[in-house]
Motif scaffolding. Sequence first.
Motif, PDB file in Angstrom:
ATOM      1  N   THR A  92       0.960  -1.164   0.004  1.00  0.00           N
ATOM      2  CA  THR A  92       0.082  -0.126  -0.166  1.00  0.00           C
ATOM      3  C   THR A  92       0.887   1.306  -0.020  1.00  0.00           C
ATOM      4  O   THR A  92       1.839   1.151   0.660  1.00  0.00           O
ATOM      5  N   ARG A  94       0.543   5.309   0.445  1.00  0.00           N
ATOM      6  CA  ARG A  94      -0.392   6.382   0.742  1.00  0.00           C
ATOM      7  C   ARG A  94       0.145   7.762   0.773  1.00  0.00           C
ATOM      8  O   ARG A  94       1.438   8.005   0.976  1.00  0.00           O
ATOM      9  N   GLY A  99      -8.842   5.687   5.548  1.00  0.00           N
ATOM     10  CA  GLY A  99      -9.137   4.511   5.927  1.00  0.00           C
ATOM     11  C   GLY A  99      -8.416   3.863   7.268  1.00  0.00           C
ATOM     12  O   GLY A  99      -8.341   4.360   8.102  1.00  0.00           O
ATOM     13  N   GLY A 100      -7.602   2.689   6.883  1.00  0.00           N
ATOM     14  CA  GLY A 100      -6.933   1.957   7.849  1.00  0.00           C
ATOM     15  C   GLY A 100      -6.039   2.970   8.615  1.00  0.00           C
ATOM     16  O   GLY A 100      -5.631   2.997   9.748  1.00  0.00           O
ATOM     17  N   ARG A 103      -7.431   5.177  11.225  1.00  0.00           N
ATOM     18  CA  ARG A 103      -8.020   4.235  12.186  1.00  0.00           C
ATOM     19  C   ARG A 103      -6.791   4.065  12.972  1.00  0.00           C
ATOM     20  O   ARG A 103      -6.849   4.201  14.313  1.00  0.00           O
ATOM     21  N   ASP A 129      -5.309  -9.711   6.497  1.00  0.00           N
ATOM     22  CA  ASP A 129      -4.292  -8.973   5.632  1.00  0.00           C
ATOM     23  C   ASP A 129      -3.527  -8.340   6.757  1.00  0.00           C
ATOM     24  O   ASP A 129      -3.436  -6.954   6.628  1.00  0.00           O
ATOM     25  N   ASP A 175      -4.398   6.855  -1.939  1.00  0.00           N
ATOM     26  CA  ASP A 175      -3.650   5.587  -1.660  1.00  0.00           C
ATOM     27  C   ASP A 175      -4.245   4.666  -2.461  1.00  0.00           C
ATOM     28  O   ASP A 175      -5.014   4.548  -3.558  1.00  0.00           O
ATOM     29  N   LYS A 177      -3.485   0.222  -3.644  1.00  0.00           N
ATOM     30  CA  LYS A 177      -2.749  -1.135  -3.128  1.00  0.00           C
ATOM     31  C   LYS A 177      -2.121  -2.210  -4.600  1.00  0.00           C
ATOM     32  O   LYS A 177      -2.758  -2.002  -5.717  1.00  0.00           O
ATOM     33  N   ASP A 196     -11.451  -0.172  -7.264  1.00  0.00           N
ATOM     34  CA  ASP A 196     -11.409  -1.206  -6.257  1.00  0.00           C
ATOM     35  C   ASP A 196     -10.301  -0.852  -5.468  1.00  0.00           C
ATOM     36  O   ASP A 196     -10.424  -1.158  -4.370  1.00  0.00           O
ATOM     37  N   THR A 197      -8.980  -0.510  -5.805  1.00  0.00           N
ATOM     38  CA  THR A 197      -7.777  -0.790  -5.294  1.00  0.00           C
ATOM     39  C   THR A 197      -7.204   0.736  -4.994  1.00  0.00           C
ATOM     40  O   THR A 197      -6.081   0.667  -4.651  1.00  0.00           O
ATOM     41  N   CYS A 198      -7.737   1.694  -5.514  1.00  0.00           N
ATOM     42  CA  CYS A 198      -7.445   2.854  -5.401  1.00  0.00           C
ATOM     43  C   CYS A 198      -8.394   3.854  -4.381  1.00  0.00           C
ATOM     44  O   CYS A 198      -9.419   3.908  -4.773  1.00  0.00           O
ATOM     45  N   ARG A 199      -7.896   4.905  -3.765  1.00  0.00           N
ATOM     46  CA  ARG A 199      -8.899   5.892  -3.359  1.00  0.00           C
ATOM     47  C   ARG A 199      -8.479   7.105  -4.236  1.00  0.00           C
ATOM     48  O   ARG A 199      -7.264   7.516  -4.563  1.00  0.00           O
ATOM     49  N   ARG A 215     -18.190   0.966   0.238  1.00  0.00           N
ATOM     50  CA  ARG A 215     -17.842   0.721   1.887  1.00  0.00           C
ATOM     51  C   ARG A 215     -18.685   1.620   2.709  1.00  0.00           C
ATOM     52  O   ARG A 215     -19.213   0.942   3.877  1.00  0.00           O
TER      53      ARG A 215
HETATM   54  N1  UDP Z   1      -6.976  -1.873  -0.605  1.00  0.00           N
HETATM   55  C1  UDP Z   1      -7.349  -3.000  -1.405  1.00  0.00           C
HETATM   56  N2  UDP Z   1      -7.602  -4.278  -1.069  1.00  0.00           N
HETATM   57  C2  UDP Z   1      -7.353  -4.547   0.306  1.00  0.00           C
HETATM   58  C3  UDP Z   1      -7.153  -3.480   1.233  1.00  0.00           C
HETATM   59  C4  UDP Z   1      -7.091  -2.278   0.770  1.00  0.00           C
HETATM   60  O1  UDP Z   1      -7.124  -2.708  -2.784  1.00  0.00           O
HETATM   61  O2  UDP Z   1      -7.629  -5.699   0.551  1.00  0.00           O
HETATM   62  C5  UDP Z   1      -6.950  -0.591  -1.117  1.00  0.00           C
HETATM   63  C6  UDP Z   1      -7.811   0.403  -0.854  1.00  0.00           C
HETATM   64  O3  UDP Z   1      -9.126   0.363  -1.736  1.00  0.00           O
HETATM   65  C7  UDP Z   1      -7.200   1.549  -0.565  1.00  0.00           C
HETATM   66  C8  UDP Z   1      -5.823   1.457  -0.232  1.00  0.00           C
HETATM   67  O4  UDP Z   1      -5.725  -0.055  -0.490  1.00  0.00           O
HETATM   68  O5  UDP Z   1      -7.036   2.394  -1.772  1.00  0.00           O
HETATM   69  C9  UDP Z   1      -5.523   1.250   1.454  1.00  0.00           C
HETATM   70  O6  UDP Z   1      -6.613   0.811   2.102  1.00  0.00           O
HETATM   71  P1  UDP Z   1      -6.710   0.657   3.575  1.00  0.00           P
HETATM   72  O7  UDP Z   1      -5.578   0.032   4.221  1.00  0.00           O
HETATM   73  O8  UDP Z   1      -7.108   2.075   4.309  1.00  0.00           O
HETATM   74  O9  UDP Z   1      -7.966  -0.108   3.727  1.00  0.00           O
HETATM   75  P2  UDP Z   1      -9.416  -0.059   4.613  1.00  0.00           P
HETATM   76  O10 UDP Z   1      -8.994  -0.152   5.881  1.00  0.00           O
HETATM   77  O11 UDP Z   1      -9.755   1.343   4.458  1.00  0.00           O
HETATM   78  O12 UDP Z   1     -10.313  -1.041   4.211  1.00  0.00           O
END
Ligand code: UDP
Length: 234
Positions: A92, A94, A99-100, A103, A129, A175, A177, A196-199, A215
């Motif tokens: 990832t 950022r 998101g994560g 938190r 994960d 951010d 992944k 799905d994989t980018c913000r 979400r």
């Molecule tokens: N992400 C993803 N797959 C995952 C987890 C995250 O594609 O299994 C992407 C998510 O869309 C964001 C970035 O990775 O663009 C960072 O995600 P984050 O760790 O903040 O995940 P969250 O806790 O919000 O699911």
Amino acid sequence: MKKGKLIYEGKAKRVYETDNPDLLIQEFKDDATAFDAKKRGTIKNKGVCNNEISARLFGLLDCRGVPTHFVKLLSAREMLVKRLEIVPVEVTIRNVVAGGMARMFGLEEGTTLCPPVLEYHYKNDALGDPLMNEYHIFALKLAEERELKTIAKYSFEINRILSKFFDERNLKLIDFKLEFGRHRGKILLGDEISPDTCRLWDKATNKKLDKDRFRRDLGNIEEAYQEVLHRVLG
Ligand code: UDP
């Protein structure tokens, strides 16, 4: 290219063998999941958008010297890709807190990160994960030191290329992944690059144009994916 046996079905994609053992077909579905698949739904035409967006971005990266598994588009939902032995580490990057990370560190979403943050997560749905560092990766024998060096170098390079590309299309890359794999001894970028994989936030309004609309039940999900496709191809 003949579509062979289904060898993998994930949350958003199916992968099929072809008559060439080095090549696979990656098919994008409309299914969406979040929160470790506790939330499930369908986003109409998401698969079509993600296939086209990923193809455009993989093409851009290949041109700029970041090797990817992408070979060519086959249909609205299918692309031909090189077969990878996936490194079970999700990377990832950022640029802005969301998101994560918001938190984990009690930070406000939207705070700029300078320099950008790189995180590794163990690709293991059953464990959710978990976050990991280089020492975990080497001790668990998930990748060799020189492979991880390449993965980190490519990840920051991808961030530079994609941040500029999206910025020119009035989108902020918050951010994303990435997943990498081995193909004939080389590290290649795999999986997909999509909302799905980018913000992705609109540059002027900060409107979320990515999977957070699903979400967080923000509505207008299909329109957001279409809008990103439109700007990426535009
Ligand atoms: N992400 C993803 N797959 C995952 C987890 C995250 O594609 O299994 C992407 C998510 O869309 C964001 C970035 O990775 O663009 C960072 O995600 P984050 O760790 O903040 O995940 P969250 O806790 O919000 O699911």
